[in-house]
Scaffold this motif. Structure first.
Motif: not given
Length: 421
Positions: A300-305, A410-415
Motif C-alpha cells: 500500500a502506498a503511503g503506509s507506515p514503516p 475519510p474526513s477524519a483522516t490524512e497522510v
C-alpha cells in the motif's frame, strides 16, 4: 512450515486456562506462517493525572505514588517489560524473529503518543522485546500529534449538534435518564471517598454535582459526577496494580481485584457516554484504524514503516475508540467488560499461506490482570480473540480491509508522517 497452532497455544495455555469462559477458543492457524504484527498498546500504570481534582471531592487524603501525576511508575515499567518478554517469546516461537538476536535492520518500529508516560511505556516494551538492540521510540511533537489525539488537535473535530444527539442517545434520551441510571454507583463512590467539609464547588458532595451538556467554542462537554468519579475509579485500579498496601487501595475498600472492579462502575459509565459512542469513536479513531489497515497491506502506498513488527503506543481512549469501530467486546479477568487495562494491547497479526499466497488477519485483545500487574507475574497475559466481522476469527486480509474501510470517516483522516528509521 512452522506448526503454528501447537507452538502458539502452548505459550498461551496458562493465560487461556486462567481466563473467564468468555475467552474465545484458540485460533487455528495450522499451515500458515506469521509474517507481520501490528499492535496498539495503552500505557502502563500511573498515578492520577490530577490528584488535586480528586482530592477536592474527597474527605480523605489520597495516598501518594512515587512519581508525579500522570507518569509511568517503576512498577508499571517492570510490568510492561514482562509483557514485552512474553510477546518476544511468542514471536520467536512462531518464527517471526530469531531467539536471542536483535531484529534485522528495518524489522521493528515504534510510534508513540508524545505524552511522557507513553514514551516511557514504549521504552519499557522495547526493553522487554529487544534488550540491547537500540530500537528507537519515535513520536510527533505534542501539538502536531493527530494520530493519537485526532479530535483534540483538529484533524477530527466533533460537530456539536451530532455530539449532543449521540450522547443523549447513549444516555437513554435525557440527562435525567442518565442521572437516574448512574445514581447508585455515584453514591457508592461518595461513600468510599466521603464528603469534604469545605470545598471550592457550590456543593461538596459528588452526588450533588449537576448534570449538563455544555458547549464552548464549538466543543461539547458533559458536566457530571462521571468525570471525577471515573478518575477515582481508575486511580483505585492503579493503586492496586501498583502494589500499594491494601489498606490504602480505595481507602481500604479495594482489598482484592474483585472489590476494585466493583468500584470501577463510574469509569465504565464515562466511557459509555464518550469513547464507546459510535460517532465519537469513529471521528477519533479513523486515522489510527486507517494506519493499521495500511500497515497490514503489503504494497500500500503511503503506509507506515514496512516493518515486520510495528507498535503504536497510546492511551485508553485509543483502545476504546478502536474497540468501538471494530465492534469487539471482551472481558478480561476481573476487569469490567470492554475495559482498557494498563498495558492492554490490540494485536493485529497477518498470516500467509506459502502455497497459495493467500493472506489472512487475526485480531486479539491482550492484557495482564490486576493481580498479574500487582505481583509482577511472568505468567502469560489473558487473551480474547476478535470473532471477526463475519463470524470467522481468521479473516481474509482483503475482506478485513474492505470491511474496516467502510467504518472509517475519510474526513477524519490524512497522510500520516513518520520519522525515518
Amino acid at each position: 512450515m512452522i506448526k503454528t497452532t501447537f507452538l502458539k497455544y502452548t505459550v498461551l495455555a496458562l493465560g487461556i486456562c486462567l481466563a473467564l469462559p468468555s475467552v474465545a477458543a484458540p485460533l487455528d492457524t495450522g499451515g500458515l506462517r506469521l509474517d507481520k504484527v501490528v499492535l496498539v498498546m495503552r500505557h502502563g500504570i500511573r498515578p492520577a493525572t490530577d490528584t488535586a481534582a480528586l482530592q477536592s471531592w474527597s474527605a480523605k487524603p489520597w495516598p501518594a505514588f512515587d512519581v508525579a501525576d500522570g507518569q509511568l511508575t517503576d512498577h508499571g515499567r517492570a510490568a510492561i517489560v514482562l509483557l514485552g518478554q512474553w510477546q518476544r517469546g511468542l514471536l520467536d516461537s512462531l518464527g517471526l524473529f530469531k531467539a536471542g538476536q536483535c531484529p534485522p535492520a528495518q524489522a521493528a518500529y515504534v510510534w508513540s503518543s508524545p505524552v511522557a508516560r507513553t514514551q516511557a511505556t514504549s521504552a519499557a516494551l522495547v526493553q522487554g522485546m529487544f534488550p540491547g538492540c537500540n530500537v528507537p521510540v519515535n513520536h510527533a511533537q505534542k501539538s502536531q500529534d493527530r494520530l493519537f489525539h485526532a479530535t483534540e488537535n483538529g484533524l477530527a473535530p466533533l460537530d456539536p449538534a451530532r455530539t449532543k444527539a449521540a450522547i443523549l442517545h447513549a444516555m437513554g434520551g435525557s440527562l435525567d435518564a442518565a442521572r437516574e441510571r448512574y445514581a447508585a454507583p455515584v453514591l457508592a463512590m461518595q461513600h468510599v471517598v466521603g464528603v469534604p467539609s469545605t470545598c471550592e464547588q457550590k456543593t461538596c458532595a459528588l452526588s450533588e454535582q449537576p448534570w449538563a451538556l455544555k458547549e464552548k467554542v464549538g466543543v461539547v462537554k458533559l458536566s457530571s459526577p462521571l468525570g471525577v468519579g471515573a478518575g477515582m475509579s481508575e486511580t483505585f485500579r492503579m493503586q492496586y496494580a501498583e502494589g500499594l498496601p491494601l489498606d490504602q487501595v480505595a481507602f481500604g475498600q479495594g482489598r482484592s481485584a474483585e472489590e476494585v472492579s466493583r468500584l470501577m462502575a463510574l469509569r465504565s459509565a464515562k466511557y459509555e457516554l464518550s469513547n464507546h459512542v459510535p460517532y465519537i469513536a469513529q471521528r477519533g479513531a479513523s486515522q489510527l484504524l486507517g494506519q493499521i489497515l495500511l500497515a497490514l497491506q503489503p504494497t500500500a502506498a503511503g503506509s507506515p514503516p514496512g516493518t515486520q513488527w510495528l507498535a503504536f503506543v497510546g492511551h485508553d481512549t485509543n483502545i476504546a475508540q478502536l474497540r468501538t469501530l471494530l465492534g469487539f467486546d471482551w472481558k478480561i479477568a476481573e476487569y469490567p467488560e470492554n475495559d482498557a487495562a494498563p498495558g492492554g494491547t490490540l494485536l493485529f497479526e497477518r498470516w500467509v499461506d506459502d502455497h497459495t499466497g493467500e493472506q489472512f488477519v487475526s485480531v486479539a485483545y491482550v492484557a495482564q490482570s490486576m493481580d498479574q500487574l500487582r505481583s509482577l507475574s511472568n505468567a502469560p497475559p489473558y487473551q480474547v480473540q476478535y470473532p471477526g466481522y463475519a463470524g470467522k476469527a481468521l479473516m481474509p486480509l482483503k475482506g478485513f480491509v474492505a470491511e474496516m474501510e467502510k467504518r472509517i470517516d475519510p474526513s477524519a483522516t490524512e497522510v500520516q508522517q513518520y520519522l525515518s528509521q
